[in-house]
Design a protein around this motif. Structure first.
Motif, short mmCIF file in Angstrom:
data_model
loop_
_atom_site.label_atom_id
_atom_site.label_comp_id
_atom_site.label_asym_id
_atom_site.label_seq_id
_atom_site.Cartn_x
_atom_site.Cartn_y
_atom_site.Cartn_z
N SER A 206 0.83 -1.21 0.00
CA SER A 206 0.00 0.00 0.00
C SER A 206 0.86 1.25 0.00
CB SER A 206 -0.92 -0.01 1.22
OG SER A 206 -1.76 -1.14 1.22
N GLN A 207 1.97 1.20 0.76
CA GLN A 207 2.86 2.35 0.81
C GLN A 207 3.48 2.61 -0.55
OE1 GLN A 207 3.03 4.06 3.64
NE2 GLN A 207 4.30 5.66 2.69
N VAL A 208 3.91 1.51 -1.23
CA VAL A 208 4.50 1.67 -2.58
C VAL A 208 3.47 2.22 -3.55
CG1 VAL A 208 5.46 0.40 -4.53
CG2 VAL A 208 6.26 -0.09 -2.21
N ASN A 209 2.23 1.66 -3.49
CA ASN A 209 1.18 2.16 -4.38
C ASN A 209 0.87 3.63 -4.10
OD1 ASN A 209 0.91 -0.30 -5.66
ND2 ASN A 209 -0.63 -1.05 -4.20
N LEU A 210 0.85 3.98 -2.80
CA LEU A 210 0.60 5.39 -2.45
C LEU A 210 1.70 6.29 -2.96
CD1 LEU A 210 -1.17 7.41 -0.93
CD2 LEU A 210 0.12 6.87 1.15
N ASP A 211 2.95 5.83 -2.85
CA ASP A 211 4.07 6.62 -3.37
C ASP A 211 3.94 6.79 -4.88
OD1 ASP A 211 5.06 6.83 -0.83
OD2 ASP A 211 6.49 5.15 -1.04
N LYS A 212 3.52 5.69 -5.58
CA LYS A 212 3.34 5.78 -7.03
C LYS A 212 2.23 6.78 -7.38
CE LYS A 212 5.00 1.19 -8.36
NZ LYS A 212 4.62 -0.10 -8.99
N VAL A 213 1.15 6.72 -6.58
CA VAL A 213 0.04 7.66 -6.85
C VAL A 213 0.50 9.10 -6.63
CG1 VAL A 213 -2.21 8.42 -6.01
CG2 VAL A 213 -1.76 5.98 -6.34
N ARG A 214 1.23 9.33 -5.57
CA ARG A 214 1.72 10.68 -5.31
C ARG A 214 2.68 11.15 -6.41
NH1 ARG A 214 3.09 9.99 1.17
NH2 ARG A 214 0.90 10.10 1.91
N GLN A 215 3.56 10.25 -6.82
CA GLN A 215 4.51 10.61 -7.87
C GLN A 215 3.78 10.85 -9.19
OE1 GLN A 215 7.61 7.73 -8.40
NE2 GLN A 215 9.09 9.26 -9.08
N GLU A 216 2.78 10.00 -9.47
CA GLU A 216 1.98 10.19 -10.69
C GLU A 216 1.26 11.54 -10.66
OE1 GLU A 216 0.39 9.10 -14.43
OE2 GLU A 216 2.06 8.32 -13.23
N ASP A 217 0.78 11.91 -9.48
CA ASP A 217 0.12 13.21 -9.35
C ASP A 217 1.10 14.35 -9.60
OD1 ASP A 217 -2.26 14.81 -8.52
OD2 ASP A 217 -0.87 15.40 -6.90
N ASP A 218 2.34 14.19 -9.09
CA ASP A 218 3.36 15.22 -9.33
C ASP A 218 3.69 15.30 -10.80
OD1 ASP A 218 3.45 15.76 -6.65
OD2 ASP A 218 5.17 14.44 -6.22
N TRP A 219 3.76 14.15 -11.50
CA TRP A 219 4.07 14.17 -12.93
C TRP A 219 2.94 14.81 -13.74
CZ3 TRP A 219 5.86 8.42 -12.60
CH2 TRP A 219 7.16 8.37 -12.08
N ARG A 220 1.71 14.51 -13.36
CA ARG A 220 0.58 15.08 -14.12
C ARG A 220 0.44 16.58 -13.87
NH1 ARG A 220 -4.53 10.87 -13.94
NH2 ARG A 220 -3.45 9.11 -14.93
N SER A 221 0.74 16.97 -12.64
CA SER A 221 0.61 18.40 -12.34
C SER A 221 1.78 19.20 -12.88
CB SER A 221 0.52 18.59 -10.82
OG SER A 221 1.71 18.14 -10.19
N GLY A 222 2.83 18.53 -13.36
CA GLY A 222 3.96 19.21 -13.93
C GLY A 222 5.00 19.63 -12.93
N ARG A 223 4.83 19.25 -11.70
CA ARG A 223 5.85 19.60 -10.71
C ARG A 223 7.15 18.82 -10.93
NH1 ARG A 223 1.19 19.56 -7.43
NH2 ARG A 223 1.62 17.41 -6.78
N GLU A 224 7.02 17.63 -11.51
CA GLU A 224 8.19 16.82 -11.84
C GLU A 224 8.04 16.27 -13.24
OE1 GLU A 224 8.85 13.81 -9.00
OE2 GLU A 224 9.14 15.19 -7.28
N THR A 225 9.15 15.83 -13.82
CA THR A 225 9.14 15.28 -15.18
C THR A 225 9.45 13.79 -15.12
OG1 THR A 225 9.90 17.39 -16.05
CG2 THR A 225 10.14 15.46 -17.48
#
Length: 321
Positions: A206-225
């Motif tokens: 769950s922690q890994v999936n949550l990290d992936k979701v957070r990272q995916e959100d950062d990628w979609r929002s453009g905060r990270e590439t």
């Protein structure tokens, strides 16, 4: 004689063992010794009588010899007298009886000697028994004392053994209860440990999936590439799906093309098989030609075997008769 008696008889536990292996009690042995003593007395009396008779017989024999010297024909005379008296053969019979009596006397004398020897053996045995009884008395008393102590020790051993068995049984019962509780606690511990590991693994996932979701959100929002070509994992997966769909479409087209040209391809495979057989035949002819050194048969002339050409796509294929 005492040594002979000790070799023949041995005393043990109130019995007397003879040379033939039989055992008798001391009372029976005393009765037997009494009978032997009585027989010895009768034997001595008979021996005295026999000595008197032998002395009288010697007197009579001497008298007979004197009479024979006086009367040289006494045998014939006595024979005539026996015949006159009607007792012919009396002297011969009497001589036979005297001879038998002498043999019997010798046998009786041998028996007497045997009885004397037996009597001496019995006396020696009795004496040896008395000596052994005196020697064995302290040993027997010591043995009785040892037996008494052994009995006491046996009783103490039985008491302690019973106490030990009872204690062992009680401890065994307690041990079984403790082992049963330990098994239950161990099973519960293993169950809790499995549950812990399962929950920990689920938490990690769950922690890994949550990290992936957070990272995916950062990628979609453009905060990270994520990647230069793709902005997020979703874009990457969508591109992969499009590529796989395009590849599947191409493979379906290729499959349809293969099905449509199946007959032509089968015919081409057959022609290639014929060509392979022809080339094998040419190779065999060449081998036979070199083997026989006779190049009369030319196997390389294939012009007469070519019957037609078939066009397959942009290629021309030869066919053979």
């Amino acid at each position: 004689m005492a040594e002979t008696a000790n070799d023949i008889f041995t005393a043990k536990d109130g019995t007397i063992k003879g040379p033939d292996g039989t055992s008798i009690t001391r009372q029976e042995f005393k009765e037997y010794a009494s009978k032997v003593h009585e027989k010895e007395i009768r034997f001595n009396e008979a021996k005295i009588k026999l000595s008197n008779l032998q002395a009288e017989n010697m007197v009579l024999q001497r008298t007979e010899q004197i009479l024979k010297l006086r009367h040289k024909n006494i045998d014939e005379f006595l024979k005539n007298q026996e015949e006159k008296a009607g007792i012919a053969g009396y002297r011969q019979t009497q001589s036979s009886l005297e001879s038998a009596s002498g043999q019997r006397a010798e046998i009786d004398e041998i028996k007497g000697q045997t009885l004397e020897e037996i009597s001496g053996i019995v006396k020696n045995i009795a004496q040896s028994l008395d000596e052994k009884k005196v020697k064995l008395k302290p040993m027997i008393d010591n043995l009785k004392e040892k037996r008494r102590k052994a009995q006491e020790l046996r009783q103490r051993h039985e008491e302690k053994k019973n106490r030990y068995d009872n204690l062992t049984q009680r401890l065994s019962s307690d041990r079984q209860l403790v082992e049963s509780e330990c098994r239950e606690l161990k099973d519960e511990w293993l169950r809790q440990e499995r549950m812990y590991h399962n929950l920990h693994a689920l938490y990690e996932i769950s922690q890994v999936n949550l990290d992936k979701v957070r990272q995916e959100d950062d990628w979609r929002s453009g905060r990270e590439t994520f990647l230069p070509e793709f902005g997020s994992i979703k874009d990457l997966y969508e591109n992969k799906l499009m590529q796989q769909e395009s590849l599947a479409l191409q493979l379906r087209k290729q499959q349809r093309h293969i099905k449509e040209n199946e007959t032509t391809n089968a015919k081409q495979r057959a022609m290639f098989a014929d060509l392979q057989n022809l080339l094998q035949l040419v190779s065999k002819c060449r081998h036979d030609e070199y083997a026989t050194k006779s190049p009369k048969n030319d196997c390389t002339d294939l012009s007469g075997m070519i019957s037609n050409t078939v066009k397959i796509g942009n290629d021309q294929v030869l066919t053979f008769d």
